[in-house]
Design a protein around this motif. Structure first.
Motif, PDB file in Angstrom:
ATOM      1  N   ALA A 122       0.774  -1.252   0.032  1.00 29.73           N
ATOM      2  CA  ALA A 122       0.120  -0.022  -0.075  1.00 29.73           C
ATOM      3  C   ALA A 122       0.759   1.426   0.187  1.00 29.73           C
ATOM      4  CB  ALA A 122      -0.980   0.018   1.111  1.00 29.73           C
ATOM      5  N   HIS A 123       2.067   1.164   0.365  1.00 31.08           N
ATOM      6  CA  HIS A 123       2.948   2.187   0.319  1.00 31.08           C
ATOM      7  C   HIS A 123       4.133   1.983  -0.635  1.00 31.08           C
ATOM      8  CE1 HIS A 123       4.376   6.061   2.635  1.00 31.08           C
ATOM      9  NE2 HIS A 123       5.415   5.735   1.714  1.00 31.08           N
ATOM     10  N   ALA A 124       4.012   1.846  -2.123  1.00 27.77           N
ATOM     11  CA  ALA A 124       5.087   1.563  -2.862  1.00 27.77           C
ATOM     12  C   ALA A 124       6.047   2.686  -3.149  1.00 27.77           C
ATOM     13  CB  ALA A 124       4.656   0.619  -3.850  1.00 27.77           C
ATOM     14  N   HIS A 125       7.160   2.520  -3.275  1.00 33.09           N
ATOM     15  CA  HIS A 125       8.069   3.564  -4.184  1.00 33.09           C
ATOM     16  C   HIS A 125       9.174   2.552  -5.084  1.00 33.09           C
ATOM     17  CE1 HIS A 125       7.142   6.811  -1.551  1.00 33.09           C
ATOM     18  NE2 HIS A 125       7.243   6.429  -0.303  1.00 33.09           N
ATOM     19  N   LEU A 126       8.539   2.221  -6.085  1.00 29.45           N
ATOM     20  CA  LEU A 126       9.449   1.417  -7.021  1.00 29.45           C
ATOM     21  C   LEU A 126      10.508   2.186  -7.327  1.00 29.45           C
ATOM     22  CD1 LEU A 126       6.524  -0.488  -8.855  1.00 29.45           C
ATOM     23  CD2 LEU A 126       7.986  -1.061  -6.994  1.00 29.45           C
ATOM     24  N   SER A 164       1.198   3.004  -5.421  1.00 27.08           N
ATOM     25  CA  SER A 164       2.338   3.761  -5.175  1.00 27.08           C
ATOM     26  C   SER A 164       2.120   5.123  -4.340  1.00 27.08           C
ATOM     27  CB  SER A 164       2.752   4.307  -6.509  1.00 27.08           C
ATOM     28  OG  SER A 164       3.917   5.311  -6.390  1.00 27.08           O
ATOM     29  N   ALA A 165       3.333   5.380  -3.471  1.00 20.40           N
ATOM     30  CA  ALA A 165       3.112   6.493  -2.801  1.00 20.40           C
ATOM     31  C   ALA A 165       4.264   7.652  -3.139  1.00 20.40           C
ATOM     32  CB  ALA A 165       3.466   6.079  -1.250  1.00 20.40           C
ATOM     33  N   GLY A 166       4.536   7.732  -4.525  1.00 18.28           N
ATOM     34  CA  GLY A 166       5.466   8.357  -4.802  1.00 18.28           C
ATOM     35  C   GLY A 166       6.464   8.063  -5.731  1.00 18.28           C
ATOM     36  N   LEU A 175       5.006  12.803  -8.511  1.00 17.11           N
ATOM     37  CA  LEU A 175       6.187  13.016  -7.536  1.00 17.11           C
ATOM     38  C   LEU A 175       5.582  13.144  -6.110  1.00 17.11           C
ATOM     39  CD1 LEU A 175       7.546  15.973  -9.719  1.00 17.11           C
ATOM     40  CD2 LEU A 175       8.945  13.707  -9.262  1.00 17.11           C
ATOM     41  N   GLU A 176       6.203  13.104  -5.315  1.00 14.43           N
ATOM     42  CA  GLU A 176       5.937  13.632  -3.968  1.00 14.43           C
ATOM     43  C   GLU A 176       5.803  15.210  -3.758  1.00 14.43           C
ATOM     44  OE1 GLU A 176       6.409  11.576  -0.220  1.00 14.43           O
ATOM     45  OE2 GLU A 176       7.645  10.206  -1.052  1.00 14.43           O
ATOM     46  N   ARG A 177       4.731  15.876  -3.647  1.00 19.71           N
ATOM     47  CA  ARG A 177       4.771  17.140  -3.762  1.00 19.71           C
ATOM     48  C   ARG A 177       4.800  18.085  -2.614  1.00 19.71           C
ATOM     49  NH1 ARG A 177       5.174  19.636  -8.866  1.00 19.71           N
ATOM     50  NH2 ARG A 177       5.676  21.273  -7.693  1.00 19.71           N
ATOM     51  N   ILE A 202      -2.404  11.273  -7.048  1.00 15.83           N
ATOM     52  CA  ILE A 202      -1.281  12.302  -6.745  1.00 15.83           C
ATOM     53  C   ILE A 202      -0.840  12.309  -5.413  1.00 15.83           C
ATOM     54  CG2 ILE A 202      -1.174  14.900  -7.272  1.00 15.83           C
ATOM     55  CD1 ILE A 202      -3.269  14.753  -8.988  1.00 15.83           C
ATOM     56  N   LYS A 203       0.196  12.297  -5.144  1.00 14.62           N
ATOM     57  CA  LYS A 203       0.761  12.534  -3.754  1.00 14.62           C
ATOM     58  C   LYS A 203       1.194  13.920  -3.153  1.00 14.62           C
ATOM     59  CE  LYS A 203       3.058  10.472   0.088  1.00 14.62           C
ATOM     60  NZ  LYS A 203       4.276   9.760   0.089  1.00 14.62           N
ATOM     61  N   PHE A 204       0.620  14.345  -2.179  1.00 16.11           N
ATOM     62  CA  PHE A 204       0.977  15.607  -1.540  1.00 16.11           C
ATOM     63  C   PHE A 204       1.627  15.292  -0.046  1.00 16.11           C
ATOM     64  CE2 PHE A 204      -2.206  16.643  -4.568  1.00 16.11           C
ATOM     65  CZ  PHE A 204      -1.602  17.943  -5.306  1.00 16.11           C
ATOM     66  N   GLY A 239       5.398  -0.448   3.801  1.00 16.95           N
ATOM     67  CA  GLY A 239       6.344   0.171   4.701  1.00 16.95           C
ATOM     68  C   GLY A 239       7.419   1.062   4.145  1.00 16.95           C
ATOM     69  N   ASP A 240       7.234   1.668   3.003  1.00 21.67           N
ATOM     70  CA  ASP A 240       8.235   2.646   2.545  1.00 21.67           C
ATOM     71  C   ASP A 240       9.500   2.112   2.077  1.00 21.67           C
ATOM     72  OD1 ASP A 240       8.590   5.448   1.751  1.00 21.67           O
ATOM     73  OD2 ASP A 240       7.546   5.996   4.071  1.00 21.67           O
ATOM     74  N   TYR A 241       9.384   0.830   1.549  1.00 19.47           N
ATOM     75  CA  TYR A 241      10.638   0.249   1.269  1.00 19.47           C
ATOM     76  C   TYR A 241      11.027   0.691   0.118  1.00 19.47           C
ATOM     77  CZ  TYR A 241       9.093  -3.293   4.539  1.00 19.47           C
ATOM     78  OH  TYR A 241       8.553  -3.675   5.850  1.00 19.47           O
TER      79      TYR A 241
HETATM   80 ZN   LIG Z   1       6.918   6.816   1.446  1.00 15.20          ZN
END
Ligand SMILES: [Zn+2]
Length: 421
Positions: free
Chosen positions: A68-72, A113-115, A144-146, A184-186, A321-323
């Motif tokens: 649920a919080h992917a950052h590929l 994705s989380a950004g 992007l994470e804004r 969209i991530k803020f 988990g922000d891997y």
């Molecule tokens: Zn993250």
């Protein structure tokens, strides 16, 4: 991926975890095309006609996992650690594509994705994966994470900034929707990890957040946020964000607001990163003292009270988990389930439901996350019983089969193939 077989496939001799939370049951699962066509329980038998038989030899058959919080595009993966987050774009895109495969190898058939580190990284990657050209999980692609002044973690780029004010936010959301982004991530608050006291700092005005929410609904895109301060959590809950990450400083009023909208939103603590920052990051210069300066110890402390309370209120809480950090590499994602059990009072089965059925609800748009007639055939066959011990999912040798949309990504023979018993 191996090409999808034309003939229906029948998994037999399985102990089925269907994602609902009911106990394992002996059963059979028929896959036709990209869907689960039927599930049989107990002594019931499904038709063998034309089906190729896959004997699970008593292993657990369950839905593929959802991150649920992917950052590929965070570069580091197990066995391949990068000490920088930014790479030349060509290398970065290739590493990102490889990380998609690593995620799928770990049993995650879906990733929200989380950004991303590039506006179009995940759009391109998602389309390649969906087309069957590259292996990877189903991906809900993020921007992007804004932050108001630009994107987090990227060198200042004048083109990356967006104008402030409600109209500036609307224009940005519209531009992202035109790119066919899913989410969209803020960063609605800053963070202790960025600067001392950062968690309490709000980044956008309420007028701006309201404009973001309205435009996202109009443009048909989802919203995700980093929210630490109570007020950031409240703004996100009020203005229609789909998933809220971290939420460490949520107060009673924020919890009430989350509970009131629990059928529409999700939360994810992203606990894997905090855990590794405290316990496994020394080699990367993060001593316990530095970890505390980054708010990891106090943050984790707060979460251990907060998330059991959210669970009690029926708020949907997801592992992820922000891997992708050097000390929290991609591929270890299944460890989040163990942390849910050890820290937040989830039973193994509850952690599994969160990572499958509830994760599937987050992915939306299709039937994902359950072993059920009509669902997408995203299936793991696991040597062991994760409802007794979720840690078995961290051992990739135990993931004997990984199927996504009816096609095998991995198929090792735990068992004989041939005629059904
Ligand atoms: Zn993250």
């Amino acid at each position: 991926m191996l090409p999808r077989e034309d003939a229906p496939m029948l998994f037999v001799n399985a102990q089925v975890f269907d994602g609902s939370g009911r106990p394992l049951f002996p059963g059979e699962v028929l896959v036709r095309g990209d869907r689960i066509a039927a599930v049989a329980k107990g002594s019931e038998r499904l038709s063998r006609d034309d089906a190729s038989i896959i004997d699970c030899a008593g292993a657990t058959l369950m839905p593929g996992l959802v991150e649920a919080h992917a950052h590929l595009s965070w570069p580091s993966s197990v066995g391949r650690i990068f000490d920088s987050f930014t790479l030349p774009p060509e290398e970065h895109m290739l590493v990102t594509a490889r990380n998609a495969r690593v995620t799928l190898d770990a049993g995650f058939t879906s990733a929200y994705s989380a950004g991303a580190f590039g506006v179009r990284f995940e759009i391109a990657l998602r389309d390649e994966i969906d087309g069957g050209w590259l292996p990877g999980p189903r991906l809900r692609a993020s921007s992007l994470e804004r932050l108001p002044e630009g994107a987090l973690g990227l060198p200042a780029d004048p083109n990356a900034a967006h104008p402030r004010g409600p109209q500036g936010m609307r224009d940005y959301v519209k531009a992202m929707a035109r790119e066919r982004i899913d989410s969209i991530k803020f960063l609605l608050s800053s963070d202790e990890a960025f600067k001392p006291g950062g968690s309490q700092e709000l980044t956008y005005t309420e007028e701006e957040v309201a404009a973001i929410g309205e435009q996202a609904r109009e443009s048909g895109v989802w919203l995700a946020c980093h929210a630490q301060a109570a007020q950031a959590v409240k703004l996100a809950a009020k203005h229609g964000f789909r998933i809220l990450y971290h939420c460490s400083y949520a107060d009673a009023e924020a919890l009430d607001m989350l509970e009131a909208r629990r059928d529409e939103l999700f939360v994810a603590p992203a606990v894997g990163l905090l855990w590794s920052r405290i316990h496994e990051a020394e080699a990367f210069g993060i001593t316990r003292e530095v970890a505390e300066q980054m708010g990891a110890l106090s943050g984790l402390d707060r979460m251990c009270t907060l998330y059991p309370e959210m669970k009690k209120r029926g708020i949907r809480i997801l592992p992820g988990g922000d891997y992708g950090f050097p000390y929290n590499p991609i591929g270890r994602n299944a460890r989040d389930l163990e942390l849910f059990v050890n820290l937040f009072g989830f039973t193994s089965t509850e952690a599994l439901v969160a990572a499958t059925k509830t994760g599937g609800e987050l992915m939306g748009r299709d039937r994902i996350g359950m072993v059920k007639s009509g669902s997408l055939a995203d299936i793991l066959v696991v040597n062991g019983d994760p409802t007794r011990d979720v840690r078995v999912l961290q051992d990739q040798a135990r993931l004997t089969m990984i199927m996504k949309g009816g096609a095998f990504h991995k198929r090792t023979s735990i068992a004989r193939e041939g005629t059904a018993p």
